[in-house]
Design a protein around this motif. Structure first.
Motif, mmCIF file in Angstrom:
data_model
loop_
_atom_site.group_PDB
_atom_site.id
_atom_site.type_symbol
_atom_site.label_atom_id
_atom_site.label_comp_id
_atom_site.label_asym_id
_atom_site.label_seq_id
_atom_site.Cartn_x
_atom_site.Cartn_y
_atom_site.Cartn_z
ATOM 1 N N PHE A 111 0.782 -1.250 0.000
ATOM 2 C CA PHE A 111 0.000 0.000 0.000
ATOM 3 C C PHE A 111 0.815 1.303 0.000
ATOM 4 O O PHE A 111 0.269 2.340 -0.344
ATOM 5 N N TRP A 291 -17.153 -6.001 10.202
ATOM 6 C CA TRP A 291 -17.189 -6.971 9.093
ATOM 7 C C TRP A 291 -17.991 -8.201 9.495
ATOM 8 O O TRP A 291 -17.850 -8.705 10.609
ATOM 9 N N PHE A 370 -5.581 -6.570 15.942
ATOM 10 C CA PHE A 370 -5.621 -7.834 15.195
ATOM 11 C C PHE A 370 -4.591 -8.857 15.687
ATOM 12 O O PHE A 370 -4.461 -9.918 15.094
HETATM 13 C C1 BGC Z 1 -4.432 -5.587 4.618
HETATM 14 C C2 BGC Z 1 -3.762 -5.200 5.928
HETATM 15 C C3 BGC Z 1 -4.836 -4.747 6.919
HETATM 16 C C4 BGC Z 1 -5.798 -5.885 7.129
HETATM 17 C C5 BGC Z 1 -6.893 -5.607 8.150
HETATM 18 C C6 BGC Z 1 -5.648 -6.443 4.809
HETATM 19 O O1 BGC Z 1 -6.540 -6.375 3.764
HETATM 20 O O2 BGC Z 1 -3.508 -6.219 3.791
HETATM 21 O O3 BGC Z 1 -2.836 -4.203 5.685
HETATM 22 O O4 BGC Z 1 -4.266 -4.349 8.126
HETATM 23 O O5 BGC Z 1 -6.457 -6.123 5.903
HETATM 24 O O6 BGC Z 1 -7.691 -4.554 7.732
#
Ligand code: BGC
Length: 402
Positions: A111, A291, A370
């Motif tokens: 990104f 989500w 996470f």
């Molecule tokens: C991305 C990560 C992001 C994660 C949680 C993924 O799609 O690659 O950079 O932190 O999602 O949102």
């Protein structure tokens, strides 16, 4: 019933440089944050300095692989200038992974871009593709014979969507025409990068190259016109999930599938592509970032990917929760889907949990967590979350109860 995963299965966790290293000030994101972001990445998790300790944490959980990214702006701080210090640093990172018996899965673009690159027009200017290629060439040469699994771009469509359509990420553009132009240039950059990395092959060592593809499980919203919702859901699946894989496969520049799967999205008809359903009455639970959690969607996705006859790695799967027990619930259900897909003959080779430790979650800042390890951002200490011992056992014994 117990399901055994294939022998030599890669159990890992995933990280990205900008989200975890800290100090990546020479990037487009760091500049963007000054005006637009909720929080700044700043020192992130100080992974740049603590990488050895972090690899030790991964190893102590019985992981045998780790997915991480390099920061292009560090390696290539100015056009045509390559920092020997950064190249040395990243070489050491890979050496340490190998010492720790953690198989490296290396992402080259997650990104972020060098700020100088964006000032020259970034991905909108085809003349800039060469800058990316020379970054790739430098890394590929520097790591010749050390890294087998390469991921050139992480989720290119997500990058384009947020950077050039919704405009919530840098460069903050909202224009379909420009999004298409940037995507075309990224695809060209990928094709050249594929060749560059392959050129470092030898008889003893064959690097394998892919992109990490974000896949959502699209499902028609149950309200409104069923037919139209189905149509939009079908189109979203085709354009956001499938087309890119088929395109790269047809061009024979995709050695394996790397899939990032998190959730299900309900699709409501609104224009032909529809939009993410704005109601919240659907039966699945939602995680802390809203989500829809769908391990069934994960299973279905893996089964559908079988038809490409390529080895499959789940390069990201994970969740942010507000209560501890929900992490284990999510992880266990998704690993059961993974195991069931393996037993149905899907050629799965590895699984990477997002993420090893809490980190910077882009426009959402440091709120969502996470990690298998919780990070105390005051002193960067990492503390294992209780659910991490469940993951450690699966990795150690290579099996799960379903
Ligand atoms: C991305 C990560 C992001 C994660 C949680 C993924 O799609 O690659 O950079 O932190 O999602 O949102």
């Amino acid at each position: 019933m117990t399901i055994l995963f294939p022998e030599g299965f890669f159990w890992g966790a995933a990280l990205s440089s900008y989200q975890s290293e800290g100090g990546n000030i020479n990037t487009d994101w760091a500049h963007w944050e000054k005006e637009h972001a909720l929080e700044k990445a700043a020192a992130a998790c100080d992974h740049y300095n603590r990488f050895k300790e972090d690899f030790n944490l991964a190893r102590s959980m019985h992981l045998n692989s780790l997915r991480l990214s390099f920061e292009w702006a560090r390696v290539n701080p100015e056009p045509d200038v390559f920092s020997s210090e950064s190249l040395q640093h990243y070489n050491q990172v890979v050496d340490e992974l190998l010492n720790f018996k953690l198989k490296p899965f290396l992402t080259l673009h997650h990104f972020t871009n060098p700020d100088w690159f964006m000032k020259k027009g970034g991905w909108l200017n085809p003349a800039n593709i060469d800058f990316f290629i020379s970054y790739v060439r430098n890394i590929a040469q520097a790591l010749k014979g050390k890294v087998e699994y390469w991921i050139v771009f992480n989720e290119p469509l997500v990058y384009i969507y947020h950077g050039y359509i919704t405009g919530i990420w840098p460069p903050g553009i909202r224009n379909f025409g420009q999004a298409k132009k940037a995507m075309d240039n990224i695809l060209k950059a990928y094709a050249y990068s594929y060749q560059e990395i392959k050129q470092t092959s030898s008889r003893e060592f064959q690097p394998l190259v892919s992109i990490a593809k974000h896949i959502r499980f699209f499902s028609p919203c149950t309200q409104g016109s069923g037919l139209l919702n189905c149509f939009s859901s079908f189109l979203r699946d085709k354009y956001f999930n499938i087309n890119l894989i088929e395109h790269l496969k047809k061009r024979k520049i995709l050695d394996y599938l790397a899939i990032n799967y998190y959730c299900k999205e309900y699709v409501q008809f609104k224009g032909i592509f529809g939009r993410e359903c704005s109601h919240d009455f659907h039966p699945e639970r939602r995680n802390n970032v809203g989500w829809y959690v769908s391990p069934e969607g994960f299973y279905d996705t893996l089964i559908r990917l079988k038809r490409y006859r390529l080895p499959i790695f789940v390069s990201e799967n994970g969740t942010a929760e507000s209560q501890e027990y929900l992490y284990k619930e999510y992880l266990e259900a998704h690993l059961q889907s993974l195991a069931r897909a393996c037993s149905k003959g899907v050629d799965l080779r590895g699984y990477f949990w997002w993420s090893l430790f809490d980190n910077f979650e882009w426009e959402k800042g440091y709120g969502p967590r996470f990690g298998l390890y919780e990070v105390d951002y005051k002193d960067f200490r990492r503390y294992p979350r209780p659910y991490s011992s469940f993951y450690a056992d699966v990795c150690k014994y290579n099996k799960i109860e379903v």
